[in-house]
Design an enzyme around this catalytic site. Structure first.
Site, PDB file in Angstrom:
ATOM      1  CE  LYS A  22      -1.840   1.766   4.141  1.00 51.95           C
ATOM      2  NZ  LYS A  22      -1.423   3.256   4.229  1.00 51.95           N
ATOM      3  CG  ASN A  23       2.176   2.741   3.509  1.00 50.83           C
ATOM      4  OD1 ASN A  23       0.918   2.785   2.918  1.00 50.83           O
ATOM      5  ND2 ASN A  23       2.166   2.378   4.523  1.00 50.83           N
ATOM      6  NE  ARG A  93      -2.071  11.916   8.608  1.00 49.58           N
ATOM      7  CZ  ARG A  93      -1.962  13.333   8.598  1.00 49.58           C
ATOM      8  NH1 ARG A  93      -2.865  13.922   9.429  1.00 49.58           N
ATOM      9  NH2 ARG A  93      -0.987  14.275   8.877  1.00 49.58           N
ATOM     10  CB  CYS A 117      -4.242  11.390  12.267  1.00 45.29           C
ATOM     11  SG  CYS A 117      -3.611   9.928  11.551  1.00 45.29           S
ATOM     12  NE  ARG A 122       0.452  10.271  10.164  1.00 48.65           N
ATOM     13  CZ  ARG A 122      -0.590   8.676   8.910  1.00 48.65           C
ATOM     14  NH1 ARG A 122      -1.602   8.529   9.738  1.00 48.65           N
ATOM     15  NH2 ARG A 122       0.649   9.285   8.305  1.00 48.65           N
ATOM     16  CG  ASP A 308       2.608   1.012   9.921  1.00 52.19           C
ATOM     17  OD1 ASP A 308       2.776   2.362  10.734  1.00 52.19           O
ATOM     18  OD2 ASP A 308       3.659   1.763   8.485  1.00 52.19           O
ATOM     19  CB  VAL A 330       6.882   6.391  14.823  1.00 52.04           C
ATOM     20  CG1 VAL A 330       6.793   7.426  13.126  1.00 52.04           C
ATOM     21  CG2 VAL A 330       8.688   5.754  14.330  1.00 52.04           C
ATOM     22  NE  ARG A 400      -7.748   4.295   5.308  1.00 58.82           N
ATOM     23  CZ  ARG A 400      -6.644   5.150   5.954  1.00 58.82           C
ATOM     24  NH1 ARG A 400      -7.211   5.082   6.983  1.00 58.82           N
ATOM     25  NH2 ARG A 400      -5.706   4.836   5.518  1.00 58.82           N
TER      26      ARG A 400
HETATM   27  N1  EPU Z   1       6.267  14.626  11.215  1.00 58.60           N
HETATM   28  C1  EPU Z   1       6.575  16.111  10.996  1.00 58.60           C
HETATM   29  N2  EPU Z   1       6.508  16.892  10.434  1.00 58.60           N
HETATM   30  C2  EPU Z   1       5.687  16.606   8.796  1.00 58.60           C
HETATM   31  C3  EPU Z   1       5.814  15.493   8.380  1.00 58.60           C
HETATM   32  C4  EPU Z   1       6.214  13.955   9.858  1.00 58.60           C
HETATM   33  O1  EPU Z   1       6.620  16.840  12.473  1.00 58.60           O
HETATM   34  O2  EPU Z   1       6.304  17.678   7.592  1.00 58.60           O
HETATM   35  C5  EPU Z   1       6.703  13.605  11.924  1.00 58.60           C
HETATM   36  C6  EPU Z   1       5.023  13.306  12.456  1.00 58.60           C
HETATM   37  O3  EPU Z   1       4.332  14.190  12.953  1.00 58.60           O
HETATM   38  C7  EPU Z   1       5.592  11.278  12.737  1.00 58.60           C
HETATM   39  C8  EPU Z   1       7.104  11.674  12.089  1.00 58.60           C
HETATM   40  O4  EPU Z   1       7.252  12.944  12.160  1.00 58.60           O
HETATM   41  O5  EPU Z   1       5.404  11.725  14.121  1.00 58.60           O
HETATM   42  C9  EPU Z   1       7.092  10.048  11.161  1.00 58.60           C
HETATM   43  O6  EPU Z   1       5.708  10.556   9.678  1.00 58.60           O
HETATM   44  P1  EPU Z   1       6.018   9.907   8.863  1.00 58.60           P
HETATM   45  O7  EPU Z   1       5.553  12.105   8.026  1.00 58.60           O
HETATM   46  O8  EPU Z   1       6.938   9.526   8.404  1.00 58.60           O
HETATM   47  O9  EPU Z   1       4.670   9.020   8.435  1.00 58.60           O
HETATM   48  P2  EPU Z   1       3.721   9.149   7.141  1.00 58.60           P
HETATM   49  O10 EPU Z   1       4.852   9.953   5.726  1.00 58.60           O
HETATM   50  O11 EPU Z   1       2.860  10.030   7.354  1.00 58.60           O
HETATM   51  C10 EPU Z   1       3.820   6.849   6.724  1.00 58.60           C
HETATM   52  C11 EPU Z   1       3.327   6.226   6.584  1.00 58.60           C
HETATM   53  C12 EPU Z   1       2.234   5.653   7.655  1.00 58.60           C
HETATM   54  C13 EPU Z   1       3.975   4.639   8.783  1.00 58.60           C
HETATM   55  C14 EPU Z   1       4.903   6.202   8.668  1.00 58.60           C
HETATM   56  C15 EPU Z   1       5.782   6.089   9.250  1.00 58.60           C
HETATM   57  C16 EPU Z   1       2.078   6.500   4.439  1.00 58.60           C
HETATM   58  C17 EPU Z   1       1.073   6.146   2.866  1.00 58.60           C
HETATM   59  N3  EPU Z   1       2.248   5.476   5.507  1.00 58.60           N
HETATM   60  O12 EPU Z   1       4.206   7.834   7.393  1.00 58.60           O
HETATM   61  O13 EPU Z   1       1.608   4.448   7.442  1.00 58.60           O
HETATM   62  O14 EPU Z   1       3.101   4.620  10.080  1.00 58.60           O
HETATM   63  O15 EPU Z   1       5.114   6.326   7.930  1.00 58.60           O
HETATM   64  O16 EPU Z   1       6.437   4.287   8.621  1.00 58.60           O
HETATM   65  O17 EPU Z   1       3.459   5.919   3.752  1.00 58.60           O
HETATM   66  C18 EPU Z   1       0.207   2.682   7.528  1.00 58.60           C
HETATM   67  O18 EPU Z   1       0.308   2.173   6.779  1.00 58.60           O
HETATM   68  O19 EPU Z   1      -0.862   2.129   8.346  1.00 58.60           O
HETATM   69  C19 EPU Z   1       0.634   3.702   8.142  1.00 58.60           C
HETATM   70  C20 EPU Z   1      -0.006   4.567   9.488  1.00 58.60           C
END
Ligand code: EPU
Length: 421
Positions: A22-23, A93, A117, A122, A308, A330, A400
């Protein structure tokens, strides 16, 4: 809303095939916005988030053709709206991933800011700061990110925090920027590497994917030229079924997997007592009927233990022998499954971002529900080993991210059925 009803007590045995990730599929579908010519993407999982992404792209005027094997041809030459509405973004998201490609190729975007969320606040500040550094003009009006840009300019970006979709958005923007962009403290996740491979196959010049420094030499345009790209297998789906098998004392073989990107999870399962054999694209786990031993984990960005998989390991520790300590670093609020597991008889104590779990010999079935994808999946796992019947409500979260979860589990011998509401 559909429910899953699980009668606990079966041992999982047999073989199943793991779906595409998915990701990786979500950013790669977004990246197809960058191509001047149609591209075919294969091994796409049949998931609700994919349907949502197709609606999002279709709403912009992108032409999508899906065949019976879930190969999707994406043609973004006819795009005429640069808009990601709140109604879509609030349900997924990852819609934010269209921002980088839209700004880079079309110089404009109007993308709803993702709201709160269930697993944490996030924010997307790093996505926005990076695009601004590359020369985009961004403002937030009425909950929407409005972006305007000429050709973006390559620059050096040092990310304050490791972010998966942030790295992806900025990488997608940088491929069409003028000159070189360096992204430091980039995410190393295999899904980021898959996206980089996809972009490079369309003519991008990205080096360093899979390390924490990405060097991207901008090009004038990307073109797929008959490219067909297969999404990498889903490591979290793989891990979820391995944990399910370990919890039930079972013996399973998972096919179409990538064992090399699962080290942290496989190590913990071996520590729990599983016998694991890997081949190039399969993993066999044999628990030989034993009760798992508790394991302690600390989640962190790849290659450390994935957030995850934390909820699924919590489910295993709930019935394992001993005390397991799980620390989540995280996301600040990713323990929604704990209260539901406690209702099933689990002995788990929370101390800020740490769950201390003393395994009990058995859980009891109960009506449960959760408000995020992995938490919901962990409740299904708990149901597999609970005495009696567990009813998992609000399973649209599971749909999802897990393709046909009840069919795959049933194929392994679980007694599980979906009840439409
Ligand atoms: N963060 C910030 N500022 C930003 C972006 C992120 O402070 O601009 C913080 C977040 O709040 C969090 C940390 O950085 O504390 C890491 O978040 P990240 O941005 O890496 O998460 P994401 O990109 O929104 C993806 C996956 C998630 C997975 C996380 C961590 C996708 C579509 N989603 O989310 O997947 O948990 O990376 O590995 O790739 C899931 O599949 O169930 C899922 C939630």
């Amino acid at each position: 809303m559909d429910k899953l009803i699980i009668s606990g007590g079966c041992t999982l045995n047999g073989e199943i095939r793991i779906s595409g990730a998915k990701n990786a599929a979500l950013p790669i579908l977004a990246a197809s916005l960058l191509s001047e010519t149609p591209v075919v993407i294969g091994n796409i999982p049949h998931l609700h988030d994919i349907t949502t992404t197709m609606e999002l792209l279709g709403g912009m005027g992108v032409q999508l053709v899906v065949d019976e094997k879930m190969n999707i041809e994406v043609d973004s030459s006819s795009i005429n709206r640069f808009y990601a509405p709140y109604d879509v973004v609030k349900t997924m998201r990852a819609s934010i991933l269209v921002l980088g490609p839209l700004v880079a190729r079309f110089g404009q975007a109007n993308v709803s800011l993702p709201g709160g969320c269930a697993i944490g606040t996030r924010p997307v500040n790093l996505h926005l700061e990076g695009l601004t550094r590359m020369g985009a003009e961004l403002s937030v009006e009425k909950g929407y990110i409005k972006a305007r840009a000429g050709r973006l300019k390559g620059c050096r970006l040092m990310l304050d925090q490791i972010t998966v979709t942030g790295t992806e958005n900025l990488m997608m923007a940088a491929v069409l920027a003028e000159g070189k962009t360096v992204i430091e403290n980039a995410a190393l996740e295999p899904e980021v590497v898959d996206l980089a491979n996809f972009l490079n196959a369309m003519g991008a010049r990205i080096e360093g994917a899979g390390t924490n420094v990405l060097e991207i030499q901008g090009v004038e345009s990307l073109s797929a030229d008959g490219l067909r790209y297969d999404i990498l297998p889903d490591r979290i789906e793989t891990g979820t079924y391995l944990v399910a098998a370990a919890m039930t004392g079972g013996h399973v073989k998972l096919k179409n997997v990538r064992p090399d990107i699962l080290d942290a999870v496989l190590d913990k399962l071996e520590e729990a007592g599983a016998d694991i054999q890997v081949a190039e694209d399969s993993i066999e786990l044999d628990m030989k009927g034993k009760r798992p031993r508790s394991v302690s984990i600390r989640t962190a960005p790849y290659p450390a233990f994935p957030t995850d998989m934390q909820a699924q390991l919590t489910a295993m520790n709930a019935i394992a022998d001993g005390v397991g300590i799980m620390t989540e670093t995280v996301f600040e609020n990713r323990f929604m499954h704990v209260q539901e597991m406690q209702r099933m008889g689990a002995n788990i104590r929370m101390e800020s971002n740490t769950a201390i779990c003393t395994g009990v010999p058995r859980l009891t079935g109960a009506p449960v529900m959760a408000t995020d994808l992995r938490a919901s999946a962990s409740l299904v796992l708990a149901g597999l080993v609970a005495e009696g019947e567990t009813v998992v409500d609000r399973i649209y979260h599971i749909d999802r991210g897990y393709e046909c979860i009840e069919e795959k589990l049933a194929q392994l011998g679980a007694v599980i059925r979906r009840v439409p509401h």
